[in-house]
Enzyme design. Structure first.
Site, PDB file in Angstrom:
ATOM      1  N   GLU A  90     -35.565 -66.862 -69.157  1.00 37.77           N
ATOM      2  CA  GLU A  90     -37.206 -65.976 -68.283  1.00 37.77           C
ATOM      3  C   GLU A  90     -37.906 -67.564 -67.933  1.00 37.77           C
ATOM      4  O   GLU A  90     -37.785 -68.709 -67.214  1.00 37.77           O
ATOM      5  CB  GLU A  90     -38.111 -66.030 -69.980  1.00 37.77           C
ATOM      6  CG  GLU A  90     -37.843 -65.107 -70.619  1.00 37.77           C
ATOM      7  CD  GLU A  90     -39.011 -64.201 -71.558  1.00 37.77           C
ATOM      8  OE1 GLU A  90     -38.379 -63.375 -72.527  1.00 37.77           O
ATOM      9  OE2 GLU A  90     -39.030 -65.393 -72.107  1.00 37.77           O
ATOM     10  N   CYS A 337     -43.401 -67.362 -73.828  1.00 43.00           N
ATOM     11  CA  CYS A 337     -42.241 -68.025 -74.458  1.00 43.00           C
ATOM     12  C   CYS A 337     -41.105 -67.145 -74.617  1.00 43.00           C
ATOM     13  O   CYS A 337     -41.263 -66.838 -76.014  1.00 43.00           O
ATOM     14  CB  CYS A 337     -41.721 -69.540 -74.124  1.00 43.00           C
ATOM     15  SG  CYS A 337     -41.072 -69.945 -74.659  1.00 43.00           S
TER      16      CYS A 337
HETATM   17  S1  SF4 Z   1     -42.319 -73.727 -78.590  1.00 43.24           S
HETATM   18 FE1  SF4 Z   1     -40.899 -74.196 -79.808  1.00 43.24          FE
HETATM   19  S2  SF4 Z   1     -39.179 -72.748 -80.623  1.00 43.24           S
HETATM   20 FE2  SF4 Z   1     -40.085 -72.491 -78.683  1.00 43.24          FE
HETATM   21  S3  SF4 Z   1     -38.925 -73.145 -77.095  1.00 43.24           S
HETATM   22 FE3  SF4 Z   1     -41.086 -74.978 -77.363  1.00 43.24          FE
HETATM   23  S4  SF4 Z   1     -40.081 -75.930 -78.759  1.00 43.24           S
HETATM   24 FE4  SF4 Z   1     -38.145 -74.402 -78.671  1.00 43.24          FE
END
Ligand code: SF4
Length: 345
Positions: A90, A337
């Site tokens: 994404e 995300c």
């Molecule tokens: S928030 Fe944590 S689990 Fe999510 S992409 Fe970033 S590092 Fe990886």
């Protein structure tokens, strides 16, 4: 086969010269791809047919196929791409408060192994790192989207999408150089930010490699026990280790560090939590973003209520710590995300 978006201009010059084409052709080709946003060699009118054929036979010009764009009421757009091996990632396009200016949030891995417990990307682990070309192509495709739709200007690039940038360091480095290059995407150093959860050994290395690129660190709690619960990586690189690395980074670069702090209802949003954060910060030169957590399907956390966030900010204001409450964007298009990819799967 070379991936065009994964090489810089001097690499292209070398390839052309090795194949008996004059070196100045690389300027013309870069101009077509990055200034005119044209990638079909047969449309590059000032190239001889033989060179157009060479490009067709030896270069993969695109690395992403658009699967879906979800547009939010607040102007945020979320793009789901398919890569050549069928994996999906994404990219999020976020309008800035000034009209017609945009920030793009790009991904660096297919999934993520770090398993932060508020994040959809971490739910299924990391399938693989993105290549340099796959990272750069996100910015290129978004530039073309903005251009085609006459939306305005791409101002900022943030490495804050799927995956941990410092766990794909070589491709992070190469992609920054291409995104930053005047001959390629030409996004100024001060308009590029890399966000990490705090992979300690890479923080200083990053400062040495890029002393003008922004660094953001996701802290989310000034308390090691709480941070352990939120982000398992804290057991390896805890708050003390991160602080010491950030101090070294600051000594080297004199660049103010952005601290990202997700506001999760009932978990890290009390005045006690704010005090813990202030204690941890000490006299570090930082800017703090307080971000209401985006709800994620299947995960329990909720965004803190507005009054809690305001009180938290007020507490930090007492210490003259620069802080802003960042709006949570694109909730209606699963902008947290990794969510769109998960839903589509
Ligand atoms: S928030 Fe944590 S689990 Fe999510 S992409 Fe970033 S590092 Fe990886």
């Amino acid at each position: 086969m070379y991936s065009f978006k994964g090489i810089n201009k001097s690499d292209l010059t070398e390839i052309l010269v090795e194949n008996s084409f004059p070196s100045f052709r690389s300027d013309q080709i870069f101009n077509w791809v990055y200034n005119n946003l044209v990638i079909k060699p047969d449309l590059m009118r000032n190239l001889p047919g033989e060179l157009q054929k060479f490009l067709v036979n030896n270069f993969l010009m695109e690395n992403l196929k658009l699967i879906k764009v979800n547009k939010s009421r607040d102007g945020t757009s979320k793009f789901l791409w398919e890569l050549n091996d069928g994996e999906r990632v994404e990219t999020v396009l976020i309008p800035q408060s000034k009209e017609e200016r945009f920030t793009v949030c790009i991904s660096v891995q297919v999934g993520c192994d770090l398993g932060c417990n508020f994040c959809a990307t971490g739910l299924n682990g990391c399938k693989r790192n993105l290549t340099t070309a796959e990272i750069v192509d996100q910015v290129w495709q978004i530039s073309r989207y903005i251009d085609k739709n006459n939306l305005g200007e791409l101002r900022n690039v943030v490495y804050m999408g799927m995956g941990e940038p410092f766990l794909n360091y070589d491709n992070l480095k190469k992609s920054i150089r291409i995104i930053n290059s005047e001959k390629a995407l030409n996004i100024g150093s001060r308009r590029i930010t890399v966000s990490t959860v705090g992979i300690v050994p890479k923080i200083l290395e990053f400062g040495r490699d890029f002393d003008q690129i922004g660094l953001a660190v996701s802290i989310h709690s000034g308390d090691n026990d709480k941070r352990d619960k939120l982000m398992p990586i804290n057991k390896k690189y805890d708050l003390n280790a991160i602080k010491s690395a950030l101090k070294d980074y600051y000594k080297l670069t004199s660049r103010r560090i952005t601290i990202e702090y997700l506001m999760i209802s009932g978990f890290n949003d009390s005045i006690r939590d704010a005090k813990k954060l202030v204690d941890w910060l000490g006299n570090m030169n930082v800017f703090i973003n307080l971000i209401p957590a985006n709800p994620v399907d299947g995960l329990a956390h909720k965004p803190s209520p507005e009054n809690k966030i305001k009180n938290f900010k007020k507490y930090l204001d007492n210490f003259n710590i620069p802080v802003q409450i960042r709006a949570s964007m694109g909730e209606d298009v699963t902008a947290a995300c990794g969510q769109l990819r998960l839903r589509e799967e």
